[in-house]
Design a protein around this motif. Structure first.
Motif, PDB file in Angstrom:
ATOM      1  N   ASN A 200       3.981   0.842  -5.536  1.00 37.24           N
ATOM      2  CA  ASN A 200       4.430   1.491  -4.314  1.00 37.24           C
ATOM      3  C   ASN A 200       4.447   2.998  -4.557  1.00 37.24           C
ATOM      4  N   ALA A 201       3.497   3.697  -3.990  1.00 37.73           N
ATOM      5  CA  ALA A 201       3.338   5.128  -4.274  1.00 37.73           C
ATOM      6  C   ALA A 201       3.105   5.928  -2.994  1.00 37.73           C
ATOM      7  N   ASN A 202       3.819   5.575  -1.934  1.00 36.54           N
ATOM      8  CA  ASN A 202       3.661   6.292  -0.679  1.00 36.54           C
ATOM      9  C   ASN A 202       4.044   7.760  -0.839  1.00 36.54           C
ATOM     10  N   LYS A 203       3.300   8.623  -0.150  1.00 43.55           N
ATOM     11  CA  LYS A 203       3.545  10.070  -0.106  1.00 43.55           C
ATOM     12  C   LYS A 203       3.495  10.734  -1.482  1.00 43.55           C
ATOM     13  N   ASN A 204       2.601  10.260  -2.337  1.00 43.48           N
ATOM     14  CA  ASN A 204       2.284  10.977  -3.567  1.00 43.48           C
ATOM     15  C   ASN A 204       0.995  11.761  -3.353  1.00 43.48           C
ATOM     16  N   TYR A 205       0.784  12.749  -4.200  1.00 44.17           N
ATOM     17  CA  TYR A 205      -0.403  13.605  -4.111  1.00 44.17           C
ATOM     18  C   TYR A 205      -1.134  13.500  -5.443  1.00 44.17           C
ATOM     19  N   ILE A 206      -2.356  12.928  -5.396  1.00 44.92           N
ATOM     20  CA  ILE A 206      -3.152  12.689  -6.595  1.00 44.92           C
ATOM     21  C   ILE A 206      -4.426  13.523  -6.548  1.00 44.92           C
ATOM     22  N   LYS A 207      -4.723  14.150  -7.652  1.00 40.70           N
ATOM     23  CA  LYS A 207      -5.996  14.870  -7.810  1.00 40.70           C
ATOM     24  C   LYS A 207      -6.705  14.308  -9.030  1.00 40.70           C
ATOM     25  N   VAL A 208      -7.944  13.869  -8.850  1.00 41.48           N
ATOM     26  CA  VAL A 208      -8.752  13.324  -9.943  1.00 41.48           C
ATOM     27  C   VAL A 208     -10.039  14.126 -10.033  1.00 41.48           C
ATOM     28  N   GLU A 209     -10.293  14.708 -11.204  1.00 42.86           N
ATOM     29  CA  GLU A 209     -11.510  15.484 -11.432  1.00 42.86           C
ATOM     30  C   GLU A 209     -12.410  14.745 -12.415  1.00 42.86           C
ATOM     31  N   ASN A 210     -13.647  14.491 -12.004  1.00 44.81           N
ATOM     32  CA  ASN A 210     -14.642  13.813 -12.853  1.00 44.81           C
ATOM     33  C   ASN A 210     -14.137  12.467 -13.357  1.00 44.81           C
ATOM     34  N   GLY A 211     -13.400  11.751 -12.514  1.00 47.08           N
ATOM     35  CA  GLY A 211     -12.855  10.445 -12.886  1.00 47.08           C
ATOM     36  C   GLY A 211     -13.689   9.302 -12.361  1.00 47.08           C
ATOM     37  N   SER A 212     -13.392   8.092 -12.839  1.00 50.33           N
ATOM     38  CA  SER A 212     -14.149   6.916 -12.408  1.00 50.33           C
ATOM     39  C   SER A 212     -13.797   6.522 -10.982  1.00 50.33           C
ATOM     40  N   THR A 213     -12.526   6.661 -10.607  1.00 46.61           N
ATOM     41  CA  THR A 213     -12.062   6.341  -9.259  1.00 46.61           C
ATOM     42  C   THR A 213     -10.707   6.999  -9.038  1.00 46.61           C
ATOM     43  N   GLY A 214     -10.340   7.157  -7.763  1.00 44.99           N
ATOM     44  CA  GLY A 214      -9.030   7.721  -7.481  1.00 44.99           C
ATOM     45  C   GLY A 214      -7.925   6.732  -7.760  1.00 44.99           C
ATOM     46  N   MET A 215      -8.089   5.509  -7.227  1.00 44.45           N
ATOM     47  CA  MET A 215      -7.143   4.425  -7.493  1.00 44.45           C
ATOM     48  C   MET A 215      -7.869   3.100  -7.341  1.00 44.45           C
ATOM     49  N   SER A 216      -7.363   2.087  -8.051  1.00 49.91           N
ATOM     50  CA  SER A 216      -8.067   0.809  -8.102  1.00 49.91           C
ATOM     51  C   SER A 216      -7.079  -0.344  -8.102  1.00 49.91           C
TER      52      SER A 216
END
Length: 307
Positions: A200-216
């Motif tokens: 449960n991660a509502n209203k989080n801010y994620i930044k992914v640089e050169n990653g495989s995926t943002g979330m899975s």
């Protein structure tokens, strides 16, 4: 080093120097009704002697208390929590992950209300900031605004496995990323739910640089689907994979949010003839590169009209 109080008593243990835990060893153990302190300038160094794995500190029980003001360096797990409660674990020091596959905090049925924010040594891949596993394991971030992770390589900020559950909802979307994965080889992701795990991660801010995926979210365990709730959140993804990826009964709920796509990224797969496991209702997608693919369309048997 062990703090284990007799009935009706309180035991306290303090590290003011360096504890070297090598092999199948725990640097500091704090049992119920006991207190432990890794003091300012002190260090716990947990090194594996393969196949034996070391742990920095193990805290067990609702009345167990532990404060890290120094440094815990770990090749396996820096901090293990079992049944800990709100306010009892404090970290103003450093959790340093020094080997591929290392975990910052491994928590089972515990409240996490302190800043984790592990550092990662050069060359350490596949690290995890927060890991919850097992059917009875629920990790609650009472103060999720204190959860931050800046990780490199093939790393994950939060991982829920085997029906484990991580609760890290925020009431207000941060103005800057509180989870930042910076890779150089198209590995790593922000959140990973597997084999019935739930995040449960509502209203989080994620930044992914050169990653495989943002979330899975992948797989299920009986009737329990791997699920990520990210409603009202923001995901800034730069890579060559999917910003959102769900497979084998996994689901992602990402309504009323924002997705920023960079590089050669793709937002998600979209099944034109079946139910989609990813919900992006009222979510805005912003494209920042000519190489971005918004949707990878599956099972399209007739031409698709785009207006």
């Amino acid at each position: 080093m062990l703090a284990n109080a007799a009935s009706g008593k309180t035991a306290k243990v303090t590290n003011k120097g360096t504890i070297n835990a090598n092999g199948e060893v725990i640097g500091m153990v704090v049992e119920d009704n006991s207190e432990g302190l890794n003091d300012t300038g002190a260090e716990i160094v947990a090194k594996n002697e393969e196949p034996l794995k070391a742990i920095g500190a193990y805290i067990n029980g609702a009345s167990a208390k532990f404060t890290n003001k120094g440094k815990i360096s770990a090749e396996n797990i820096a901090l293990v929590l079992q049944g800990t409660k709100e306010g009892n674990i404090k970290n103003t020091g450093t959790l340093n992950l020094t080997k591929t596959g290392a975990v910052g905090v491994y928590a089972k049925d515990s409240v996490v209300d302190f800043n984790i924010a592990p550092t990662v040594a050069t060359g350490a891949d596949g690290t995890v900031a927060l890991y919850a596993t097992g059917n009875t394991s629920e990790v609650t971030l009472v103060k999720p605004e204190k959860f931050s992770a800046y990780l490199s390589g093939n790393s994950v900020a939060a991982y829920a496995n085997d029906k484990g559950k991580v609760d890290m909802n925020q009431t207000t979307l941060p103005s800057a990323p509180n989870i930042h994965i910076k890779s150089t080889d198209n590995k790593g992701m922000g959140l990973f739910a597997y084999n019935g795990g739930v995040i449960n991660a509502n209203k989080n801010y994620i930044k992914v640089e050169n990653g495989s995926t943002g979330m899975s979210a992948i797989g299920a365990n009986g009737a329990s689907k791997s699920t990520i709730f990210f409603n009202g959140g923001k995901l800034d993804y730069d890579g060559e994979g999917y910003a959102l990826y769900a497979k084998n009964s996994g689901e992602i709920k990402f309504a009323n949010g924002d997705i920023i796509l960079r590089g050669k990224s793709t937002a998600m797969e979209l099944n034109t003839s079946g139910t989609n496991p990813i919900d992006i209702s009222n979510t805005q997608i912003t494209v920042m590169s000519n190489d971005v693919i918004v949707f990878n369309m599956l099972n399209a048997t007739t031409p698709i009209k785009v207006t």
